[in-house]
Design an enzyme around this catalytic site. Structure first.
Site, short mmCIF file in Angstrom:
data_model
loop_
_atom_site.label_atom_id
_atom_site.label_comp_id
_atom_site.label_asym_id
_atom_site.label_seq_id
_atom_site.Cartn_x
_atom_site.Cartn_y
_atom_site.Cartn_z
N GLY A 289 0.80 -1.21 0.00
CA GLY A 289 0.00 0.00 0.00
C GLY A 289 0.84 1.27 0.00
O GLY A 289 1.97 1.31 -0.49
N SER A 290 0.28 2.32 0.61
CA SER A 290 0.84 3.66 0.45
C SER A 290 2.19 3.89 1.10
O SER A 290 2.82 4.93 0.85
CB SER A 290 -0.16 4.70 0.98
OG SER A 290 -1.30 4.78 0.15
N VAL A 291 2.68 2.97 1.94
CA VAL A 291 4.06 3.14 2.42
C VAL A 291 5.03 3.10 1.25
O VAL A 291 6.14 3.64 1.34
CB VAL A 291 4.45 2.07 3.48
CG1 VAL A 291 3.59 2.19 4.73
CG2 VAL A 291 4.38 0.67 2.91
N LYS A 293 4.78 4.82 -1.31
CA LYS A 293 4.97 6.18 -1.79
C LYS A 293 6.28 6.77 -1.28
O LYS A 293 6.83 7.70 -1.88
CB LYS A 293 3.78 7.04 -1.37
CG LYS A 293 2.51 6.69 -2.13
CD LYS A 293 1.27 7.33 -1.54
CE LYS A 293 0.02 6.86 -2.30
NZ LYS A 293 -1.24 7.24 -1.63
#
Length: 567
Positions: A289-291, A293
């Site tokens: 997921g967004s980690v 980014k």
């Protein structure tokens, strides 16, 4: 006149003496010699048979048992010398079926102490003509005493080594476990065997009388206890199905704490076979997921194409080949690179990946270790799951953590490189000096990019989704990740894989802390279960407890809203 040489001729009436075998035929002499040797061999064989029947049978049984006894293992200790695994002496029960007088009576008496022995298999053992059979390995002292008092002929005991883990499940996935013969079959126990212990045992240099030097591990038992304790609380609080916690030294790659729940007690290793006891930290592969980014942003900043002052239009969804990329909490406007990070914009991250291009993204993710199995001593290391076709759409989804699967340990190790000045250091489960780590390190991003990522991590904890990870005095920085899970080939909105990737103290990072909570439920009074509401506060709880243990001095002289770097 006759002349005689040698002995005089025999007198009249005296009988001439002849040798025992005086045949002049050579074949007769050979036959005689063969008969003599055959008689000698018969006598020797007969004597051996007699000795075999007269040798003390219990002695033979004890020799047979001794050949099967579990060999000794060295203690496993944490980085401070605390015992994590050790050998204890235990008794095992054996039988000599040839000496059993009454099989039914023996089974009846033995099962009065150990009901599990009242089986057809035990009866077959005792009724056989075998010289030695194991009945039960590793019995308790009370069982040994009671069976000894039965006075059964043909029943005996052998003392051997049994592995004991004083902390029970505290560090089960880190330590692993052994089999009934005290051989390591998982975790660091298996690693120790592979480093030469198995060979020492095979050649008799690790028997029960010999003491072996303890093997130190990188684990800090205090930190490990805190990580597991806080994960247990989080699973209960958020009604989650699983959780992972990792604490990593950013300068040496040493793993100070690693827990994966549900876990098991290595004193009862059969529990490890249950499917939900998988070591998710290193053997589980997930879309994080967004980690991700964090890595996408570092990739963009490390090129000459994007600076931290650049902006990207995130005012409307992206549509690519029939697929739509949207933001969870969209701002519907142009966002700067820091805003893309703290608002966790999927649209902005995808456009940053577009600016770098597919070849550049593939090269960067390979450079930070996301495309290969991690090196390290722990046997349970999984390979990433890479997309079958790494095209533009895949590149855009990888920018926000979908379309590629890695282990949580991959994530923590790559994050350490973003925090420590840009050096990728392989993880270590045994102690490692900073000099040794520097010899293994590979520069993957520039020191400037590392400074910028620390700035963004801190900014996110001050103004973004990581505010609940704040711990006064310890300057935490980090990135949230809320990934939808795939069920039957489709992403499901109500099943989330939440994580918070952090480092502290962020002005001079020493440790990375990664917390993952699998399928958390909203707390009472909350409408959502995003990572900022559960993984972030769990990180705060861990750091609040371990920072003093690790000697991190709190600082209260910094303005809570001050940014570390100004661009």
């Amino acid at each position: 006149m006759r002349v005689h040489d040698g002995d005089p001729a025999p007198k009249k009436g005296q009988r001439e003496e002849k040798p025992l075998f005086a045949s002049s035929n050579p074949r007769d002499r050979i036959l005689f010699t063969m008969v003599v040797f055959a008689l000698a061999y018969v006598l020797i064989a007969g004597r051996l048979v007699v000795l075999g029947f007269t040798t003390d049978a219990p002695t033979i049984a004890r020799l047979t048992a001794a050949d099967s006894v579990s060999a000794a293992r060295p203690d496993l200790v944490d980085r401070n010398g605390e015992i994590l695994a050790t050998d204890i002496r235990t008794a095992s029960l054996y039988a000599e079926p040839r000496r059993i007088l009454d099989v039914d009576e023996a089974i009846e008496l033995l099962s009065s102490v150990m009901p599990s022995l009242n089986t057809p298999q035990t009866r077959n053992y005792l009724a056989s003509d075998a010289g030695f059979v194991w009945l039960k390995r590793e019995i308790t002292p009370d069982q040994k005493r009671r069976i000894h008092n039965l006075g059964l002929p043909g029943i005996g005991f052998v003392d051997e080594n049994r592995r004991f883990y004083p902390g029970g499940p505290t560090a089960s996935h880190f330590l692993g476990h052994v089999n009934i013969d005290n051989e390591g079959i998982a975790g660091m126990e298996k690693f120790v065997d592979g480093e030469g212990l198995a060979d020492l045992q095979a050649f008799g240099f690790a028997n029960k009388e010999r003491s072996l030097e303890p093997v130190p591990l990188s684990l800090d038992l205090r930190v490990q206890h805190v990580v597991r304790d806080e994960l247990t609380k989080a699973m209960d609080r958020y009604k989650a199905v699983a959780a992972v916690g990792i604490v990593l030294d950013v300068h040496t790659g040493e793993v100070l704490g690693m827990s994966s729940l549900p876990d098991y007690d290595p004193n009862d290793p059969a529990l490890a076979l249950q499917p939900d006891r998988l070591n998710r930290a290193t053997a589980g592969v997930f879309e994080m997921g967004s980690v991700f980014k964090s890595f996408n942003t570092a990739m963009a900043l490390d090129t000459d194409r994007i600076s931290i002052d650049d902006s990207f239009d995130a005012s409307k969804p992206l549509r690519v080949r029939g697929n739509t990329i949207t933001d969870f909490h969209g701002k519907h406007r142009v966002l700067t690179v820091p805003e893309i990070f703290i608002y966790s914009s999927n649209i902005g991250s995808a456009k940053m990946a577009q600016a770098v291009g597919v070849p550049g993204q593939k090269a960067f993710f390979s450079k930070i270790g996301m495309t290969d199995k991690l090196p390290g001593q722990l046997p349970e290391m999984a390979r990433p799951m890479l997309p079958p076709k790494w095209d533009e759409l895949t590149s855009m989804t990888i920018a926000f953590g979908h379309g590629i699967g890695v282990t949580p340990m991959h994530t923590a190790v790559a994050a350490a490189a973003l925090m420590n000045g840009g050096k990728l250091i392989p993880p270590s489960f045994v102690p490692r000096s900073r000099e040794e780590a520097d010899g293994l390190a590979k520069q993957v991003v520039s020191p400037k990019t590392s400074d910028q990522m620390r700035y963004l991590f801190r900014l996110n904890c001050e103004r973004g989704s990581g505010r609940r990870a704040e711990v006064p005095g310890y300057r935490v920085g980090g990135k949230t990740g809320t990934a939808e899970k795939i069920v039957n080939g489709r992403y499901v909105g109500n099943k989330r894989f939440n994580s918070f990737l952090s480092a502290f103290p962020i002005d001079d990072p020493q440790y990375v802390v990664l917390i993952v909570i699998d399928e958390p439920k909203p707390e009472e009074g909350q409408y959502s279960a995003t990572a900022g509401l559960n993984a972030a506060p769990t990180v705060a709880a861990v750091i609040r407890r371990i920072a003093p243990m690790l000697g991190v001095t709190p600082r209260f002289d910094m303005d809570s809203n001050a940014l570390l770097v100004s661009y």
